[in-house]
Design an enzyme around this catalytic site. Sequence first.
Site, PDB file in Angstrom:
ATOM      1  N   SER A  55       3.728  -3.364  11.498  1.00 65.02           N
ATOM      2  CA  SER A  55       2.695  -2.192  11.510  1.00 65.02           C
ATOM      3  C   SER A  55       3.066  -0.950  10.020  1.00 65.02           C
ATOM      4  CB  SER A  55       3.885  -1.191  12.868  1.00 65.02           C
ATOM      5  OG  SER A  55       3.042  -1.676  13.515  1.00 65.02           O
ATOM      6  N   HIS A  57       0.295  -1.308   8.516  1.00 67.17           N
ATOM      7  CA  HIS A  57      -0.644  -2.383   7.601  1.00 67.17           C
ATOM      8  C   HIS A  57      -1.617  -1.719   8.134  1.00 67.17           C
ATOM      9  CE1 HIS A  57       2.215  -5.223   5.852  1.00 67.17           C
ATOM     10  NE2 HIS A  57       2.639  -5.207   7.278  1.00 67.17           N
ATOM     11  N   ASP A 110       7.577 -13.658  10.610  1.00 65.37           N
ATOM     12  CA  ASP A 110       6.360 -13.994  11.422  1.00 65.37           C
ATOM     13  C   ASP A 110       6.150 -15.462  12.241  1.00 65.37           C
ATOM     14  OD1 ASP A 110       4.025 -11.323  11.176  1.00 65.37           O
ATOM     15  OD2 ASP A 110       5.794 -11.743   9.169  1.00 65.37           O
ATOM     16  N   HIS A 219       4.142  -5.090   1.506  1.00 68.61           N
ATOM     17  CA  HIS A 219       5.307  -4.783   2.397  1.00 68.61           C
ATOM     18  C   HIS A 219       6.229  -4.413   0.881  1.00 68.61           C
ATOM     19  CE1 HIS A 219       4.964  -8.318   4.535  1.00 68.61           C
ATOM     20  NE2 HIS A 219       4.640  -7.634   5.663  1.00 68.61           N
TER      21      HIS A 219
END
Lengths: 332, 194
Positions: A55, A57, A110, A219
């Site tokens: 989260s 983004h 990811d 990030h």
Amino acid sequence: MKKIINDPDKVVQDMIKGFVAAYPNDVKQLPNTTGIVRKEAPFSNKVGLVSGGGSGHEPAHAGYVGQGLLDAAVAGEVFTSPTPDQLIEAIKAVDGGAGVFLIIKNYTGDILNFEMAAELAEAEGIEVDKVVVNDDVAVEDSSFTSGRRGIAGTVFVHKIAGAKAEQGASLQDVKQTAQKVVANVRSMGVALSSCTVPAAGKPSFELADDEMEIGIGIHGEPGIERKQIGSADDIAAELTKKILEDNKLTKNDDVAVMVNGLGSTPEMELYIVNGKVQELLAEKGINVYKTFVGEYMTSLEMAGCSVTFLKLDHELKELLDAESNAPAFRAK
Amino acid sequence: MDKTNTKIQENKEYLTTLDQAIGDGDHGINISRGFQEVMNKVSGQAYEHVADVMKDVAMTLMSKVGGAAGPLYGTAFLKLSMTFKGQDVDYALFSQGIEDALNGVKQRGKSDTGEKTLVDVWSAVSERLKQEEKFDGSVLEETARTAMENTKDTLATKGRAAYLKERSIGHLDPGSVSSFYLFEAFAEVINEGE
């Protein structure tokens, strides 16, 4: 830290609740998960599309759930990939019998979590395939690195793979088209200020008032160079040059352009950057087929922007133009 | 069961230390959240085998941590659980478990020793365990600590720190640090048991 939140540990849950409340006719929350799914999913014989990531983004990733785009998006904690148990629920929820396609940004976390989810799905008899987006030219690829990061170019993958799946293409065909997008999309970003992760409570990094960081990640992870801030034209020129060096676009190529805000840059500034980008492309005889300016893949409240070029062929143009209806990407 | 209880109590303490040491990065946040969930899951439960504890730890970490740490630590504990399954854990089996866990983490993360990741700590511990014949908490702790400290001068080639290239030198790898805490806590349990 100054943020409109209730509890740093509950930002994702609270966000999902508010998101579903904003689009009650289009999406639903998967029970007991942080996954957002199209309300009528699964669609029989349509390849289901699942994306997701950390989260912070927003509008990625839930904002891209809708007709002609994703079938589901799973939100992880802030800047942290979603977990396999959540992803597998989303995969199951969108499997209409034609298989499920995963769109993953190239970050170790990811990849690991999506891979585990894919293994679990296959164990349950669901056909799964995937694409890894790695559009950020700031980080050089080599056999020793984890490869390039996936950033705003992911939005084009969502859109084009989404349109392909909506046409009823097979899992293999969706994959092939998605890979074509990945092969032709390049991005690079710049940051003028840091973001603050709610649970951390303080800025992720320090940048002096007169400094910018070129090649920043979404990030707040460091880029390639920290230097004196330049004008919008200088920034646009530097990003454009880097991307063109990599993408090898030549005269008469057709491209889609995205100038993406990272969370706290006014549209005014994004349009200023876009003006210069378009001018530079025109000088090189590169045709801009379509332009997107706005916030598509942010980094909390980071100031700065990224620029993305996608080289288009006939198929990609048609799919980019195809109708879509998601909160963050409406096309007609 | 006493042993398990002790382990859990130790976990609680080392968790606090862990969060203080690297609590501002996302690794600290994620891993402390994960181990807090582990505490919630396993405390007060009666387990017959160590393997069952390991399995619950694995599943909790996998579903609550996210990022790279979740799958990697989850895999490590899952491998321990598989190796320990149905057996009482003696030194030889423990050593085997750590080796299996290491191989699992390597495979999952597609990484190897020397890349400035938690693999460096796990492989050093695994190697050392193979050389010894019985539990020695201080040897275990020392081995893990040295391996962790060595990551400071290594150039990162895997994980998110790889993006930093030369700038990664001089910083400890967070995954190595959290792995060190894990082995340190374990070493304390062993020492107390003596």
